[in-house]
Design an enzyme around this catalytic site. Structure first.
Site, PDB file in Angstrom:
ATOM      1  N   TYR A  13       0.819  -1.220   0.000  1.00  0.00           N
ATOM      2  CA  TYR A  13       0.000   0.000   0.000  1.00  0.00           C
ATOM      3  C   TYR A  13       0.851   1.268   0.000  1.00  0.00           C
ATOM      4  CZ  TYR A  13      -4.321  -2.575   0.765  1.00  0.00           C
ATOM      5  OH  TYR A  13      -5.407  -3.401   0.608  1.00  0.00           O
ATOM      6  N   ILE A  14       2.096   1.180   0.476  1.00  0.00           N
ATOM      7  CA  ILE A  14       2.956   2.361   0.494  1.00  0.00           C
ATOM      8  C   ILE A  14       3.969   2.321  -0.643  1.00  0.00           C
ATOM      9  CG2 ILE A  14       4.641   3.669   1.886  1.00  0.00           C
ATOM     10  CD1 ILE A  14       1.673   3.618   2.900  1.00  0.00           C
ATOM     11  N   ARG A 153       2.716   8.483   6.271  1.00  0.00           N
ATOM     12  CA  ARG A 153       1.617   8.902   7.150  1.00  0.00           C
ATOM     13  C   ARG A 153       0.325   9.028   6.374  1.00  0.00           C
ATOM     14  NH1 ARG A 153       4.333  14.226   9.101  1.00  0.00           N
ATOM     15  NH2 ARG A 153       3.665  13.969  11.250  1.00  0.00           N
ATOM     16  N   VAL A 154       0.265   8.344   5.229  1.00  0.00           N
ATOM     17  CA  VAL A 154      -0.901   8.501   4.364  1.00  0.00           C
ATOM     18  C   VAL A 154      -2.083   7.687   4.874  1.00  0.00           C
ATOM     19  CG1 VAL A 154       0.369   9.084   2.298  1.00  0.00           C
ATOM     20  CG2 VAL A 154       0.058   6.685   2.898  1.00  0.00           C
ATOM     21  N   LYS A 205       6.156   8.774  14.407  1.00  0.00           N
ATOM     22  CA  LYS A 205       5.204   7.884  13.742  1.00  0.00           C
ATOM     23  C   LYS A 205       4.394   7.063  14.756  1.00  0.00           C
ATOM     24  CE  LYS A 205       3.152   5.265  10.876  1.00  0.00           C
ATOM     25  NZ  LYS A 205       2.236   5.678   9.846  1.00  0.00           N
ATOM     26  N   ASN A 209       0.011   7.339  15.756  1.00  0.00           N
ATOM     27  CA  ASN A 209      -0.990   6.266  15.707  1.00  0.00           C
ATOM     28  C   ASN A 209      -1.448   5.845  17.099  1.00  0.00           C
ATOM     29  OD1 ASN A 209      -1.160   6.311  12.985  1.00  0.00           O
ATOM     30  ND2 ASN A 209       0.008   4.454  12.607  1.00  0.00           N
ATOM     31  N   GLY A 256      -9.052  -1.531  13.561  1.00  0.00           N
ATOM     32  CA  GLY A 256      -8.351  -2.507  12.735  1.00  0.00           C
ATOM     33  C   GLY A 256      -7.331  -1.849  11.846  1.00  0.00           C
ATOM     34  N   CYS A 259      -2.097  -0.510  10.924  1.00  0.00           N
ATOM     35  CA  CYS A 259      -1.286   0.546  11.542  1.00  0.00           C
ATOM     36  C   CYS A 259      -1.679   0.783  12.988  1.00  0.00           C
ATOM     37  CB  CYS A 259      -1.452   1.833  10.744  1.00  0.00           C
ATOM     38  SG  CYS A 259      -1.207   1.558   8.989  1.00  0.00           S
ATOM     39  N   LYS A 316     -12.238  -0.568   7.666  1.00  0.00           N
ATOM     40  CA  LYS A 316     -12.867   0.749   7.770  1.00  0.00           C
ATOM     41  C   LYS A 316     -13.588   1.046   6.451  1.00  0.00           C
ATOM     42  CE  LYS A 316      -9.224   3.901   6.279  1.00  0.00           C
ATOM     43  NZ  LYS A 316      -8.532   5.126   6.616  1.00  0.00           N
ATOM     44  N   ARG A 323      -7.134  -6.534   6.950  1.00  0.00           N
ATOM     45  CA  ARG A 323      -6.145  -6.868   7.979  1.00  0.00           C
ATOM     46  C   ARG A 323      -6.586  -6.362   9.352  1.00  0.00           C
ATOM     47  NH1 ARG A 323      -0.751  -4.680   5.286  1.00  0.00           N
ATOM     48  NH2 ARG A 323      -2.196  -3.027   4.770  1.00  0.00           N
TER      49      ARG A 323
HETATM   50  N1  SAJ Z   1     -11.714   4.268  13.788  1.00  0.00           N
HETATM   51  C1  SAJ Z   1     -12.686   4.366  14.764  1.00  0.00           C
HETATM   52  N2  SAJ Z   1     -13.116   5.601  15.126  1.00  0.00           N
HETATM   53  C2  SAJ Z   1     -12.629   6.742  14.565  1.00  0.00           C
HETATM   54  C3  SAJ Z   1     -11.622   6.640  13.591  1.00  0.00           C
HETATM   55  C4  SAJ Z   1     -11.183   5.390  13.214  1.00  0.00           C
HETATM   56  O1  SAJ Z   1     -13.164   3.360  15.293  1.00  0.00           O
HETATM   57  O2  SAJ Z   1     -13.096   7.826  14.942  1.00  0.00           O
HETATM   58  C5  SAJ Z   1     -11.212   2.945  13.388  1.00  0.00           C
HETATM   59  C6  SAJ Z   1     -11.376   2.658  11.902  1.00  0.00           C
HETATM   60  O3  SAJ Z   1     -12.656   2.136  11.610  1.00  0.00           O
HETATM   61  C7  SAJ Z   1     -10.275   1.649  11.686  1.00  0.00           C
HETATM   62  C8  SAJ Z   1      -9.181   2.124  12.623  1.00  0.00           C
HETATM   63  O4  SAJ Z   1      -9.830   2.941  13.579  1.00  0.00           O
HETATM   64  O5  SAJ Z   1     -10.684   0.348  12.064  1.00  0.00           O
HETATM   65  C9  SAJ Z   1      -8.065   2.907  11.987  1.00  0.00           C
HETATM   66  O6  SAJ Z   1      -8.578   3.769  10.982  1.00  0.00           O
HETATM   67  P1  SAJ Z   1      -8.021   5.242  10.699  1.00  0.00           P
HETATM   68  O7  SAJ Z   1      -8.770   5.799   9.561  1.00  0.00           O
HETATM   69  O8  SAJ Z   1      -8.007   6.014  11.947  1.00  0.00           O
HETATM   70  O9  SAJ Z   1      -6.498   5.033  10.348  1.00  0.00           O
HETATM   71  P2  SAJ Z   1      -5.694   4.082   9.351  1.00  0.00           P
HETATM   72  O10 SAJ Z   1      -5.226   2.905  10.128  1.00  0.00           O
HETATM   73  O11 SAJ Z   1      -6.434   3.818   8.107  1.00  0.00           O
HETATM   74  O12 SAJ Z   1      -4.456   5.054   9.021  1.00  0.00           O
HETATM   75  C10 SAJ Z   1      -3.680   5.532  10.097  1.00  0.00           C
HETATM   76  C11 SAJ Z   1      -3.508   7.051   9.952  1.00  0.00           C
HETATM   77  N3  SAJ Z   1      -2.938   7.582  11.169  1.00  0.00           N
HETATM   78  C12 SAJ Z   1      -3.484   8.632  11.825  1.00  0.00           C
HETATM   79  O13 SAJ Z   1      -4.508   9.157  11.461  1.00  0.00           O
HETATM   80  C13 SAJ Z   1      -2.765   9.121  13.023  1.00  0.00           C
HETATM   81  C14 SAJ Z   1      -2.622   7.339   8.755  1.00  0.00           C
HETATM   82  O14 SAJ Z   1      -2.342   8.727   8.674  1.00  0.00           O
HETATM   83  C15 SAJ Z   1      -1.311   6.542   8.863  1.00  0.00           C
HETATM   84  O15 SAJ Z   1      -0.476   6.775   7.750  1.00  0.00           O
HETATM   85  C16 SAJ Z   1      -1.679   5.076   8.886  1.00  0.00           C
HETATM   86  O16 SAJ Z   1      -2.437   4.845  10.072  1.00  0.00           O
HETATM   87  C17 SAJ Z   1      -0.406   4.263   8.919  1.00  0.00           C
HETATM   88  O17 SAJ Z   1      -0.046   3.722   7.873  1.00  0.00           O
HETATM   89  O18 SAJ Z   1       0.259   4.214   9.950  1.00  0.00           O
END
Ligand code: SAJ
Length: 426
Positions: A13-14, A153-154, A205, A209, A256, A259, A316, A323
């Protein structure tokens, strides 16, 4: 520093979006992956993952001749490591891919090269793990070649835009290495590029997260409290967020993805004595699928042979990535409680797992169901017309775990509506 040719290890993905973006910005890029299916697929124009806009970008990069893919690295001006760092069963970071990618670079490393680690890694990985491996070449990090850590950080779903627009942190093992990293990424990054040292960049980083994980954990805990006290958590959060210094995130079936549900463990592993809060937040989020199952049990009592349609399996909304998905965990738990689950994941209809019928249409999932369980707020689920759904199914009960549906619309269509985080008296 000038770059003509770079080598990117890991085409996930990256790595794949990064390789393609450099290629469409004029660099010659060798994309390397150890998985022959991924390499063969890409050589024939097939992508192994879904991300909006990625297919077009990769095809343009391949067509231009600037992007080639291979199972082996080649000599280059810079090497970027973008391989996965999952965890073992006991939550320790699995650094095997980073280790073998670093080893794969050694035979090709030349004086004056730049090596960048992008994979999310425990603190001090760049200096303690990657540098010593690369130095087996006889060259010294920071002296003979540049070495830096630059976290990606995408946000999945918005990768192509964020890759270019997000601020980028580059942490060098010395200032010259960070500067070389800036020279490379400024080829396409439009966001601010901020230089620091390698270990700070690794911490940044993990902190980002972890911060998000802890904040989602408190939202999930609020959903349980609201359920107990007959409050609508979604309304309560909306009102609390009117406070100028409060910004509560959304509860749901859990956290999930590759990250946020993984990275906090890297800090816990690195310093277990210093991380009780981080560990507890992880536990709260990991327990949330079981909370969803309790809600189902409250509706039905015994789940044995109950027919449930699970809508969404992705981690999400609007992504195909399963994953660490809490939705998958909910389905497993329902099954262990005796329920018969038919799942529908529109972004991955070919996915199959132990005893779960993952159907290829909404109709097939809901047909014989008694309960419709919304687990992922995909746009296409949010847009469903409850009157049309009613004609597809005998189910008259829905449980919305993600606040994706307007309860009154489904009630008007004849459904009994339950929602995560909404107590029965609310
Ligand atoms: N989720 C919730 N409630 C929320 C937000 C998210 O339950 O209010 C859940 C989502 O459904 C999902 C999980 O959290 O299961 C993570 O989703 P996400 O959209 O928050 O983040 P990721 O994992 O898709 O991407 C994150 C991002 N990090 C941050 O926002 C700090 C992204 O910028 C990073 O690049 C990515 O992790 C990474 O690759 O580390």
């Amino acid at each position: 520093m000038n770059f003509e040719k770079i080598c990117i290890l890991g085409l996930g993905y990256i790595g794949l979006p990064t390789a393609s973006t450099f290629a469409t910005h004029g660099l010659r890029v060798v994309g390397v992956d150890v998985n022959p299916q991924i390499v063969n697929g890409l050589q024939n124009g097939h992508l192994h993952l879904y991300e909006p806009g990625l297919r077009t970008l990769v095809q343009a990069a391949l067509r231009s001749g600037n992007l080639t893919v291979s199972q082996q690295p080649q000599p280059a001006d810079a090497f970027i490591i973008a391989v996965p760092t999952p965890f073992y069963e006991d939550k320790r970071a699995d650094m095997r891919a980073v280790r073998s990618a670093s080893e794969a670079i050694v035979p090709y490393l030349r004086k004056g090269n730049l090596v960048i680690l992008e994979s999310t890694s425990p603190p001090m990985t760049t200096v303690n793990l990657v540098a010593p491996i690369l130095e087996k070449s006889g060259l010294k990090a920071g002296q003979d070649f540049y070495l830096a850590y630059s976290p990606e950080r995408v946000l999945p779903g918005q990768i192509l835009r964020e890759l270019i627009e997000n601020a980028r942190i580059i942490g060098g093992v010395n200032p010259e290495s960070a500067q070389a990293g800036r020279d490379l990424y400024s080829i396409f990054v439009r966001g601010e590029i901020i230089l620091t040292d390698a270990t700070t960049a690794e911490m940044v980083k993990l902190m980002e997260n972890t911060y998000r994980d802890v904040n989602i954990a408190i939202a999930n805990e609020f959903s349980r409290l609201a359920d107990r006290f007959g409050v609508d958590v979604w309304e309560a959060i909306r009102l609390a967020n009117r406070h100028p210094r409060v910004n509560i995130l959304s509860p749901g079936p859990g956290v999930g993805g590759h990250c946020i549900s993984v990275d906090p463990w890297f800090l816990v592993e690195a310093a277990p004595d210093l991380t009780p809060l981080i560990r507890t937040a992880r536990k709260v989020n990991d327990d949330q699928p079981a909370f969803v199952v309790q809600l189902v049990q409250r509706i039905f009592g015994d789940l044995n042979r109950r027919q449930i349609a699970a809508l969404g399996l992705a981690y999400k909304p609007n992504v195909d990535d399963l994953r660490e998905s809490p939705a998958v965990e909910v389905v497993h738990l329902l099954q262990s409680a005796g329920a018969q689950v038919r799942a529908y994941e529109p972004y991955k209809t070919d996915y199959s797992f132990n005893g779960v019928a993952n159907t290829d249409s909404l109709q097939a999932a809901v047909e014989g169901a008694e309960l419709l369980l919304l687990l992922v707020a995909h746009d296409q689920f949010k847009a469903l017309d409850p009157h049309k759904v009613r004609q597809m199914t005998g189910a008259r009960v829905v449980l919305d775990a993600v606040n994706g549906w307007k309860a009154h619309e489904w009630q008007q269509a004849g459904f009994e509506v339950y929602r995560l985080g909404v107590g029965r008296t609310a």
